[in-house]
Design a protein around this motif. Structure first.
Motif, mmCIF file in Angstrom:
data_model
loop_
_atom_site.group_PDB
_atom_site.id
_atom_site.type_symbol
_atom_site.label_atom_id
_atom_site.label_comp_id
_atom_site.label_asym_id
_atom_site.label_seq_id
_atom_site.Cartn_x
_atom_site.Cartn_y
_atom_site.Cartn_z
ATOM 1 N N ALA A 4 37.396 -12.790 106.558
ATOM 2 C CA ALA A 4 38.318 -13.235 105.508
ATOM 3 C C ALA A 4 37.697 -14.323 104.646
ATOM 4 C CB ALA A 4 39.610 -13.728 106.151
ATOM 5 N N ALA A 5 37.065 -15.319 105.277
ATOM 6 C CA ALA A 5 36.476 -16.422 104.516
ATOM 7 C C ALA A 5 35.321 -15.936 103.644
ATOM 8 C CB ALA A 5 36.003 -17.514 105.468
ATOM 9 N N ALA A 6 34.493 -15.027 104.183
ATOM 10 C CA ALA A 6 33.347 -14.545 103.417
ATOM 11 C C ALA A 6 33.783 -13.736 102.207
ATOM 12 C CB ALA A 6 32.444 -13.705 104.316
ATOM 13 N N THR A 7 34.788 -12.900 102.358
ATOM 14 C CA THR A 7 35.261 -12.112 101.209
ATOM 15 C C THR A 7 35.921 -13.013 100.165
ATOM 16 O OG1 THR A 7 37.270 -11.667 102.499
ATOM 17 C CG2 THR A 7 35.559 -9.975 102.507
ATOM 18 N N LEU A 8 36.655 -14.042 100.611
ATOM 19 C CA LEU A 8 37.277 -14.965 99.660
ATOM 20 C C LEU A 8 36.210 -15.731 98.890
ATOM 21 C CD1 LEU A 8 39.846 -16.267 98.523
ATOM 22 C CD2 LEU A 8 39.724 -17.942 100.393
ATOM 23 N N GLY A 9 35.158 -16.215 99.615
ATOM 24 C CA GLY A 9 34.097 -16.942 98.926
ATOM 25 C C GLY A 9 33.315 -16.056 97.971
ATOM 26 N N ALA A 10 33.103 -14.792 98.327
ATOM 27 C CA ALA A 10 32.363 -13.894 97.440
ATOM 28 C C ALA A 10 33.153 -13.581 96.179
ATOM 29 C CB ALA A 10 32.021 -12.611 98.183
ATOM 30 N N SER A 11 34.488 -13.513 96.287
ATOM 31 C CA SER A 11 35.303 -13.195 95.108
ATOM 32 C C SER A 11 35.310 -14.323 94.087
ATOM 33 C CB SER A 11 36.735 -12.885 95.548
ATOM 34 O OG SER A 11 37.336 -14.046 96.126
ATOM 35 N N ALA A 12 34.906 -15.545 94.493
ATOM 36 C CA ALA A 12 34.891 -16.667 93.553
ATOM 37 C C ALA A 12 33.749 -16.569 92.565
ATOM 38 C CB ALA A 12 34.801 -17.993 94.320
ATOM 39 N N GLY A 13 32.767 -15.712 92.833
ATOM 40 C CA GLY A 13 31.683 -15.501 91.893
ATOM 41 C C GLY A 13 30.560 -16.491 92.061
ATOM 42 N N GLY A 14 29.669 -16.566 91.060
ATOM 43 C CA GLY A 14 28.520 -17.440 91.127
ATOM 44 C C GLY A 14 27.490 -16.933 92.130
ATOM 45 N N ALA A 15 26.541 -17.820 92.472
ATOM 46 C CA ALA A 15 25.498 -17.440 93.424
ATOM 47 C C ALA A 15 26.051 -17.336 94.846
ATOM 48 C CB ALA A 15 24.354 -18.441 93.376
ATOM 49 N N GLY A 16 27.250 -17.879 95.053
ATOM 50 C CA GLY A 16 27.835 -17.825 96.380
ATOM 51 C C GLY A 16 28.372 -16.472 96.773
ATOM 52 N N ASP A 17 28.301 -15.486 95.872
ATOM 53 C CA ASP A 17 28.801 -14.160 96.248
ATOM 54 C C ASP A 17 27.930 -13.492 97.302
ATOM 55 O OD1 ASP A 17 26.578 -13.727 94.734
ATOM 56 O OD2 ASP A 17 27.555 -12.430 93.242
ATOM 57 N N SER A 18 26.750 -14.098 97.580
ATOM 58 C CA SER A 18 25.899 -13.541 98.635
ATOM 59 C C SER A 18 26.512 -13.710 100.020
ATOM 60 C CB SER A 18 24.517 -14.203 98.602
ATOM 61 O OG SER A 18 24.627 -15.610 98.742
ATOM 62 N N VAL A 19 27.568 -14.563 100.105
ATOM 63 C CA VAL A 19 28.224 -14.753 101.388
ATOM 64 C C VAL A 19 28.927 -13.481 101.849
ATOM 65 C CG1 VAL A 19 30.492 -15.511 100.577
ATOM 66 C CG2 VAL A 19 29.549 -16.470 102.686
ATOM 67 N N ILE A 20 29.057 -12.494 100.962
ATOM 68 C CA ILE A 20 29.667 -11.217 101.337
ATOM 69 C C ILE A 20 28.893 -10.530 102.455
ATOM 70 C CG2 ILE A 20 28.379 -9.818 99.672
ATOM 71 C CD1 ILE A 20 32.100 -9.455 100.605
ATOM 72 N N LEU A 38 40.220 -2.233 112.659
ATOM 73 C CA LEU A 38 40.951 -1.841 111.449
ATOM 74 C C LEU A 38 41.765 -3.007 110.890
ATOM 75 C CD1 LEU A 38 42.174 1.744 112.406
ATOM 76 C CD2 LEU A 38 40.312 1.113 110.854
ATOM 77 N N ALA A 39 42.325 -3.815 111.792
ATOM 78 C CA ALA A 39 43.098 -4.972 111.336
ATOM 79 C C ALA A 39 42.206 -5.973 110.613
ATOM 80 C CB ALA A 39 43.794 -5.634 112.522
ATOM 81 N N ILE A 40 41.035 -6.234 111.161
ATOM 82 C CA ILE A 40 40.101 -7.165 110.508
ATOM 83 C C ILE A 40 39.606 -6.578 109.187
ATOM 84 C CG2 ILE A 40 37.848 -8.272 110.733
ATOM 85 C CD1 ILE A 40 38.376 -8.524 113.718
ATOM 86 N N GLY A 41 39.348 -5.274 109.165
ATOM 87 C CA GLY A 41 38.931 -4.645 107.910
ATOM 88 C C GLY A 41 40.000 -4.732 106.845
ATOM 89 N N ALA A 42 41.260 -4.509 107.251
ATOM 90 C CA ALA A 42 42.356 -4.616 106.282
ATOM 91 C C ALA A 42 42.502 -6.050 105.778
ATOM 92 C CB ALA A 42 43.655 -4.148 106.938
ATOM 93 N N LEU A 43 42.350 -7.026 106.687
ATOM 94 C CA LEU A 43 42.432 -8.433 106.274
ATOM 95 C C LEU A 43 41.324 -8.772 105.285
ATOM 96 C CD1 LEU A 43 43.589 -11.302 106.601
ATOM 97 C CD2 LEU A 43 42.036 -11.601 108.547
ATOM 98 N N ALA A 44 40.109 -8.288 105.525
ATOM 99 C CA ALA A 44 38.988 -8.567 104.614
ATOM 100 C C ALA A 44 39.232 -7.937 103.246
ATOM 101 C CB ALA A 44 37.687 -8.053 105.224
ATOM 102 N N LEU A 45 39.722 -6.708 103.235
ATOM 103 C CA LEU A 45 39.986 -6.046 101.949
ATOM 104 C C LEU A 45 41.101 -6.749 101.184
ATOM 105 C CD1 LEU A 45 39.785 -2.276 103.015
ATOM 106 C CD2 LEU A 45 38.111 -3.574 101.686
#
Length: 396
Positions: A76-92, A112-119
């Motif tokens: 969840a944290a990695a997808t949220l940080g990647a959506s913010a853009g910039g060079a930090g999207d590599s955290v995906i 599946l629950a973790i995948g749904a949370l990430a999406l």
């Protein structure tokens, strides 16, 4: 070592992502604080995950919940940080790693629950920070691919465990089969001991009774002594046969070529006769019946050679073929020795079972035995098939 190396790589990768994130921060409003919090949560999740893997005893008390929480938080944290853009999207990349681990290490429901949370987190962040269509579609695809790879990895691991289990069961069955073969062989030898003792003791009793009658009724000392000598010889033969059976009963049978080499050395040392043994072909694992039958045949042939051709060298050869195993024992005929009319008729020694008994033993195993003169040599040839078929039962 592999686990420590994997975590070393993850730590280095996390440090590189942190440098990229804060060296080129995103320009959108609120993106940098979001990315900072997201990166911090990824580091916390990585620390918890490392503790779970490096100290499994403590994590086991939580029943697997610690790993689920760490992987879910990282995704969840990695997808949220990647959506913010910039060079930090590599955290995906850490979201993909988290989904890969969830798919391979956790249950299908948890993965599946973790995948749904990430999406969900990814789409919410994409909407808040106005990500392009590439991010809104490409990042979810990366999450799905990581989850699928994780499930495939789990399937391969389950197959490997099942294969290892089947291999262990196969080895156990082979060990049980070998043990059953040894027990069957020992039971057969026990029957042989019974037969030898019954025959020897019965005949010995008759001879003693005859000697007693000669002494008490006829007072014929000479004939009584001859009868007692015969009884003594029969008792000695019975003891020899019994010792052979008891020796085979008390010790596990070695490979056939080792048993034959040992028998040749013992014969050469006992009778001071040159006895040479050779083997050809690839040694096969033979059933106990086959090993004992060929060993007994070789011993009988060696004794025959020592009795009827004293001082003549003996050649013994064992040949492992694809479909059969063949034993050949040959020696030069003694000078002036008579040749039997039927060259195929095996001879016996000292009134014992001799090669006739060996022929019957081999016939029960669907083998054959030939004994007779060949070019001024006496040759004994035993041939047995190499297959898993059951030997024929002896006629009653």
């Amino acid at each position: 070592m592999l686990r420590a190396a994997a975590w070393l790589v993850r730590t280095i990768g996390l440090a590189i992502v942190g440098v990229l994130t804060f060296h080129s921060p995103p320009s959108r409003p609120g993106a940098l604080p979001t990315q900072t919090v997201a990166y911090a949560l990824v580091c916390v999740a990585a620390a918890v995950w490392a503790l779970v893997e490096l100290y499994p005893a403590g994590a086991a008390r939580l029943g697997g919940r610690a790993l689920i929480a760490a992987v879910g938080l990282m995704a969840a944290a990695a997808t949220l940080g990647a959506s913010a853009g910039g060079a930090g999207d590599s955290v995906i990349a850490f979201a993909a790693v988290a989904l890969l681990t969830a798919g391979s290490e956790l249950s299908l429901t948890a993965a599946l629950a973790i995948g749904a949370l990430a999406l969900l987190t990814l789409e919410i962040g994409g909407i808040l920070f106005n990500d392009g269509i590439g991010s809104l579609l490409g990042y979810p695809l990366l999450i799905v691919v990581g989850l699928l790879f994780g499930r495939n990895r789990a399937a391969y691991r389950i197959q490997a465990e099942q294969s290892a289990m089947l291999l262990a069961q196969h080895e156990q069955l082979r060990a049980e089969q070998r043990r059953a073969d040894v027990l069957d062989e020992r039971a057969r030898i026990a029957r042989e001991i019974h037969d030898v003792l019954a025959h020897s003791l019965g005949a010995l009793s008759i001879q003693i009774q005859a000697a007693r009658a000669l002494l008490t009724d006829q007072h014929d000392v000479d004939h009584a002594l001859e009868t007692l000598a015969t009884a003594q010889r029969m008792a000695s033969d019975g003891l020899v046969e019994t010792r052979r059976a008891v020796h085979a009963l008390r010790t596990d049978t070695r490979p056939l070529h080792e048993e034959l080499a040992r028998a040749a050395e013992a014969h050469a040392a006992q009778y001071r006769i040159p006895t040479h043994f050779t083997a050809a072909g690839t040694p096969s694992t033979l059933p106990p019946d086959t090993t004992v039958a060929l060993l007994r045949t070789a011993q009988e042939a060696l004794i025959n050679a020592a009795k009827h051709a004293p001082g003549e060298a003996i050649e013994m050869h064992l040949d492992y073929a694809d479909q059969h195993v063949r034993l050949t024992v040959g020696n030069d005929l003694a000078h002036g020795a008579p040749v039997a009319g039927d060259s195929r008729a095996p001879q016996t020694i000292d009134g014992g079972y001799g090669l006739t008994g060996m022929r019957e033993r081999l016939r029960l195993l669907r083998g054959s035995l030939e004994a007779g003169p060949q070019e001024k040599r006496w040759v004994v040839t035993a041939d047995l098939p190499l297959d898993t078929a059951q030997p024929q039962k002896a006629a009653r």
